[in-house]
Design an enzyme around this catalytic site. Structure first.
Site, PDB file in Angstrom:
ATOM      1  N   ARG A 186       0.793  -1.223   0.000  1.00  0.00           N
ATOM      2  CA  ARG A 186       0.000   0.000   0.000  1.00  0.00           C
ATOM      3  C   ARG A 186       0.827   1.274   0.000  1.00  0.00           C
ATOM      4  NH1 ARG A 186      -3.814  -1.802   2.524  1.00  0.00           N
ATOM      5  NH2 ARG A 186      -2.788  -3.802   2.663  1.00  0.00           N
ATOM      6  N   LYS A 188      24.238  -6.289  -5.874  1.00  0.00           N
ATOM      7  CA  LYS A 188      25.674  -6.320  -6.180  1.00  0.00           C
ATOM      8  C   LYS A 188      26.484  -5.681  -5.055  1.00  0.00           C
ATOM      9  CE  LYS A 188      24.513  -5.709 -11.044  1.00  0.00           C
ATOM     10  NZ  LYS A 188      24.331  -4.647 -12.049  1.00  0.00           N
ATOM     11  N   ARG A 226      12.018   2.980   1.228  1.00  0.00           N
ATOM     12  CA  ARG A 226      11.706   2.081   2.346  1.00  0.00           C
ATOM     13  C   ARG A 226      12.889   1.142   2.482  1.00  0.00           C
ATOM     14  NH1 ARG A 226       6.306  -1.098   3.720  1.00  0.00           N
ATOM     15  NH2 ARG A 226       5.875   0.999   4.426  1.00  0.00           N
TER      16      ARG A 226
END
Lengths: 143, 306
Positions: free
Chosen positions: B54, B83, B104
């Site tokens: 959401r 990587k 986030r």
């Protein structure tokens, strides 16, 4: 009474809390110094009862924030021609960079190795610092 | 002036700056078509190192509804992170293309590392168990819209208050308003972190109580903010299993609450609110999700200065 000569040029770290002198020696890395260093433990002090004193007969760079963190009670005296030219009363620094390491395994500094370790003083009395990134609080009493 | 600023923690904006964001969000709610092209030519980068449905959709929808475009990744395995690229390098590269970034990350403080390495606005969309300031914007706008004010409220926060980043951000944000009383409902193991108790509540003299019983708290609350016990925050599966269903709000317990108490939840929910509560007029969590998109539209506009 132990007598130690005065130094001509260098630094005297005085009023160190008894027992903390060795931490300062280790921090400064002067245990392997080639110049003269005098380390006096448990000297008598009118103000504190006992104190440690470190006399360094050389000009060296000292990180006042780091020393303040180890022992905010200590003073740093700069000596030139046997005379104190500057006296600095140490205190707990408001901000320290790359001295304390965050112990929170969830903190970004555990993976982002180039990020500077930044802590801010939040509680002077309890000597508590807060991590700039994760807000974890650490006390530096044992530093 | 919010143009060019970051939103990393709930207190990054003053109360009057928050009011500006809410006022703009309310304008958008009334006439969204007026804002359909204000971000034309602007690019939002969504850097999601941790799964999200959401929050990511909400940001993407917000940018598209403003006429902007979106680039990004929704899990680190599909990016150069796999990587071993640092956050600092990733954000410097992204800033070459994008106008604003949303991050986030499972590690606490990660968006701050990003913000320290770019002048492009960075928005924290949740950093581990630490903070989630845009959820707080959503929560505050919802409370303000329903209650008419953010002052003089008794707010119960229930569930995982230790790792629940939405609760940390909400407590910090609400603690600035007049007459707020907190009732912190959690098992001993999931109580708020020390920095919230000491630096946010105790030091600022805020009224708060810590209790274990939801039933005991319900009759005095104006707002009940439920949270999920998050499996992903536990190092130990056994602890999660033991604590996950500690609090379940159902129709029976709702009888203990007064008739204008609001039930909020940052979503997603698992078992902590029984489905039967959804039809209770005091349940506002789906409405809350809708406010989330509008407040993010307002935030993007403010940070871009459009």
């Amino acid at each position: 009474m132990v007598l130690v000569n005065s130094i001509a040029k260098g630094i005297v770290i005085d009023h160190v809390s008894a027992g903390r002198g060795i931490k300062i020696i280790n921090h400064l890395g002067i245990d392997k110094a080639e110049y003269t260093v005098a380390f006096i433990m448990n000297a008598s002090s009118n103000k504190y009862g006992k104190k440690d004193i470190i006399k360094i007969e050389n000009e060296i760079d000292v990180d006042l924030a780091a020393l303040g963190l180890i022992d905010p009670q200590a003073t740093v005296n700069i000596i030139e021609s046997h005379v104190i030219t500057r006296k600095i009363n140490l205190k707990l620094p408001e901000k320290v960079v790359n001295i304390i390491t965050c112990k929170n395994p969830r903190c970004v500094t555990s993976v982002e190795k180039n990020a500077p370790q930044i802590f801010r003083l939040v509680d002077k009395e309890n000597r508590e610092y807060q991590c700039e990134y994760c807000d974890d609080i650490v006390d530096v009493k044992g530093e | 002036m919010l143009k060019g600023r970051h939103l990393l923690e709930p207190l990054d904006f003053s109360i009057s700056e928050l009011d500006d964001v809410f006022a703009l969000a309310e304008e958008i709610i009334i006439q969204p078509e007026l804002f359909a092209r204000v971000c034309s030519g602007k690019l939002l980068a969504t850097l999601f190192y941790e799964p999200s449905t959401r929050t990511r959709f909400s940001f993407e929808a917000a940018m598209y509804k403003l006429g902007g475009q979106v680039i990004g990744f929704s899990e680190p395995n599909s990016s150069s992170v796999v990587k071993g690229e640092s956050i600092a390098d990733t954000i410097r590269t992204v800033a070459c293309y994008a106008d604003i970034a949303v991050m986030r990350h499972p590690k606490e403080g990660a968006p701050k590392v990003a913000a320290y390495n770019t002048s492009m606005p960075v928005i924290n969309a949740g950093d581990g168990g630490h903070q989630h300031p845009t959820q707080t914007l959503t929560d505050l706008l919802t409370i303000k819209s329903i209650k008419g004010s953010l002052n003089n409220l008794t707010v119960g926060l229930c569930g995982d208050l230790k790792f629940g980043r939405t609760t940390h951000s909400l407590i910090e944000a609400l603690a600035r308003y007049e007459g707020i009383r907190f009732v912190l409902i959690s098992p001993e193991e999931l109580r708020v972190p020390d920095y919230i108790r000491k630096e946010v509540l105790t030091k600022k003299g805020r009224s708060f109580t810590e209790v274990e019983s939801m039933e005991e708290a319900l009759p005095i609350l104006d707002i009940l903010y439920m949270t999920r016990v998050q499996k992903e925050r536990f190092f130990n599966e056994e602890d999660y299993v033991r604590l996950k269903d500690r609090y379940i709000l159902d129709a029976e317990k709702m009888k203990l609450a007064h008739e204008d108490m609001m039930v909020l939840h940052p979503l997603p929910r698992v078992n902590e609110i029984a489905v039967e509560v959804d039809n209770d007029p005091r349940a506002f969590y789906f409405q809350q999700a809708k406010y989330g998109m509008f407040v993010r539209m307002a935030l993007i506009m403010k940070l871009l200065g459009v």
